[in-house]
Design a protein around this motif. Structure first.
Motif, short mmCIF file in Angstrom:
data_model
loop_
_atom_site.label_atom_id
_atom_site.label_comp_id
_atom_site.label_asym_id
_atom_site.label_seq_id
_atom_site.Cartn_x
_atom_site.Cartn_y
_atom_site.Cartn_z
N GLN A 5 -21.35 48.15 -142.45
CA GLN A 5 -22.11 49.37 -142.71
C GLN A 5 -23.57 49.04 -143.03
O GLN A 5 -24.48 49.73 -142.55
CB GLN A 5 -21.48 50.15 -143.86
CG GLN A 5 -20.13 50.75 -143.53
CD GLN A 5 -19.52 51.43 -144.74
OE1 GLN A 5 -20.16 52.26 -145.38
NE2 GLN A 5 -18.28 51.10 -145.04
N PHE A 6 -23.80 48.00 -143.82
CA PHE A 6 -25.17 47.59 -144.12
C PHE A 6 -25.87 47.10 -142.85
O PHE A 6 -27.04 47.41 -142.62
CB PHE A 6 -25.19 46.51 -145.21
CG PHE A 6 -25.14 47.06 -146.60
CD1 PHE A 6 -26.30 47.26 -147.32
CD2 PHE A 6 -23.93 47.40 -147.17
CE1 PHE A 6 -26.26 47.78 -148.61
CE2 PHE A 6 -23.87 47.93 -148.46
CZ PHE A 6 -25.04 48.12 -149.18
N PRO A 27 -32.71 43.68 -138.01
CA PRO A 27 -32.18 45.04 -137.88
C PRO A 27 -31.87 45.34 -136.41
O PRO A 27 -32.41 44.71 -135.51
CB PRO A 27 -33.30 45.93 -138.39
CG PRO A 27 -34.39 45.05 -138.86
CD PRO A 27 -34.08 43.64 -138.49
N ASP A 77 -25.19 47.99 -139.75
CA ASP A 77 -25.43 49.16 -138.90
C ASP A 77 -26.70 49.89 -139.30
O ASP A 77 -27.42 50.43 -138.45
CB ASP A 77 -24.26 50.15 -138.99
CG ASP A 77 -22.97 49.64 -138.38
OD1 ASP A 77 -22.99 48.61 -137.69
OD2 ASP A 77 -21.92 50.27 -138.64
N GLU A 78 -26.99 49.92 -140.60
CA GLU A 78 -28.16 50.62 -141.13
C GLU A 78 -29.43 49.76 -141.12
O GLU A 78 -30.49 50.20 -141.55
CB GLU A 78 -27.89 51.12 -142.55
CG GLU A 78 -26.83 52.20 -142.63
CD GLU A 78 -27.26 53.50 -141.99
OE1 GLU A 78 -28.48 53.75 -141.85
OE2 GLU A 78 -26.37 54.29 -141.62
N LEU A 89 -29.87 47.11 -142.97
CA LEU A 89 -30.12 46.74 -144.36
C LEU A 89 -29.61 45.34 -144.72
O LEU A 89 -29.81 44.90 -145.85
CB LEU A 89 -29.49 47.77 -145.31
CG LEU A 89 -30.01 49.19 -145.17
CD1 LEU A 89 -29.18 50.15 -146.02
CD2 LEU A 89 -31.48 49.26 -145.56
N SER A 140 -22.14 57.53 -147.63
CA SER A 140 -22.64 56.47 -146.76
C SER A 140 -23.49 55.46 -147.52
O SER A 140 -24.02 55.76 -148.60
CB SER A 140 -23.48 57.08 -145.62
OG SER A 140 -24.72 57.52 -146.13
N VAL A 141 -23.61 54.29 -146.94
CA VAL A 141 -24.47 53.25 -147.49
C VAL A 141 -25.91 53.75 -147.54
O VAL A 141 -26.64 53.51 -148.50
CB VAL A 141 -24.35 51.96 -146.65
CG1 VAL A 141 -25.47 50.98 -146.95
CG2 VAL A 141 -23.00 51.32 -146.87
N ARG A 142 -26.35 54.46 -146.52
CA ARG A 142 -27.72 54.98 -146.46
C ARG A 142 -28.00 55.92 -147.65
O ARG A 142 -29.05 55.85 -148.25
CB ARG A 142 -27.95 55.70 -145.13
CG ARG A 142 -29.34 56.27 -144.94
CD ARG A 142 -30.48 55.30 -145.10
NE ARG A 142 -30.60 54.36 -144.01
CZ ARG A 142 -31.44 53.33 -144.01
NH1 ARG A 142 -32.25 53.14 -145.03
NH2 ARG A 142 -31.49 52.51 -143.02
N GLU A 143 -27.02 56.80 -147.99
CA GLU A 143 -27.18 57.70 -149.13
C GLU A 143 -27.32 56.92 -150.44
O GLU A 143 -28.08 57.31 -151.32
CB GLU A 143 -25.96 58.61 -149.28
CG GLU A 143 -25.79 59.64 -148.22
CD GLU A 143 -24.42 60.32 -148.32
OE1 GLU A 143 -23.64 60.02 -149.25
OE2 GLU A 143 -24.14 61.17 -147.46
N TRP A 179 -28.35 53.76 -150.78
CA TRP A 179 -29.37 52.73 -150.74
C TRP A 179 -30.47 52.88 -151.81
O TRP A 179 -30.80 51.91 -152.49
CB TRP A 179 -29.97 52.62 -149.34
CG TRP A 179 -31.05 51.60 -149.25
CD1 TRP A 179 -32.35 51.80 -148.94
CD2 TRP A 179 -30.92 50.19 -149.48
NE1 TRP A 179 -33.04 50.62 -148.97
CE2 TRP A 179 -32.18 49.60 -149.29
CE3 TRP A 179 -29.85 49.37 -149.83
CZ2 TRP A 179 -32.41 48.24 -149.44
CZ3 TRP A 179 -30.07 48.01 -149.99
CH2 TRP A 179 -31.35 47.46 -149.78
N PRO A 180 -31.05 54.06 -152.03
CA PRO A 180 -32.10 54.16 -153.06
C PRO A 180 -31.60 53.75 -154.45
O PRO A 180 -32.33 53.09 -155.20
CB PRO A 180 -32.51 55.64 -153.03
CG PRO A 180 -32.14 56.11 -151.66
CD PRO A 180 -30.90 55.34 -151.30
#
Length: 188
Positions: free
Chosen positions: A131-132, A186, A134-135, A137, A103-106, A108-109
């Motif tokens: 996807q960004f 967001p 949705d998160e 971001l 995922s994009v969230r995974e 992101w860091p």
């Protein structure tokens, strides 16, 4: 402060690419050189690229990068580049490319660390941008609208995102392109 920016061109009817994932329609637009000249200023503030597998494969094929991997750096430089894909794809020798299937969230860091305070360019496609968004971001959408229609193809942003999340920041003209810049809030 690092911003995530989707900068792209679309047709009047909202498509990024045709049904064969081609951008040939874009290069046929009169005045594309004016739009390309303005793009170099945008690219100067970018530290990281993110793209989906279809976009990456199109760039590989269109620029013949497997045969000429040095061309990657001619355009994208040595910016870290993340390709979101669930498939194995060829990586170019010497290009700072990373494949990611989660995922994009995974991711992101890692993206944020690689940016080092510079902006992040979501190259494409629309689902990656979604996807960004949705998160929460996605910070900005810069879309250049070309005087062309395709009737079908890859949509600009295949998500429902309400108008309450977008704020029009500027409108400009680059040759035959109308450029719209929106800030993105967001999700609530």
């Amino acid at each position: 402060m690092t911003r995530v920016v989707f900068n792209t061109a679309t047709t009047l009817d909202g498509y990024l690419a045709d049904d064969q994932d081609s951008l040939d329609w874009l290069f046929a637009v009169p005045g594309a050189d004016d739009a390309a000249a303005a793009f170099s200023g945008f690219l100067a503030g970018i530290g990281v690229l993110v793209m989906g597998s279809t976009t990456y494969e199109w760039v590989l094929a269109h620029e013949k990068l497997v045969e000429h991997p040095e061309k990657w750096n001619e355009f994208y430089g040595d910016r870290p580049s993340f390709v979101l894909s669930t498939r194995d794809l060829p990586l170019l020798p010497g290009a700072p490319l990373r494949l990611h299937s989660g995922s994009v969230r995974e991711l992101w860091p890692d993206i944020l660390a690689a940016a080092g305070g510079t902006d992040i360019w979501i190259v494409g496609g629309g689902d990656v941008v979604g996807q960004f968004a949705d998160e929460g971001l996605l910070d900005e959408v810069r879309v250049s609208i070309a005087p062309a229609t395709l009737g079908s193809g890859r949509p600009l942003l295949p998500r429902r995102i309400g108008s309450d999340r977008f704020r029009l920041e500027s409108v400009g003209q680059r040759g035959q392109f109308a450029e719209l810049v929106y800030s993105v809030r967001p999700p609530a």
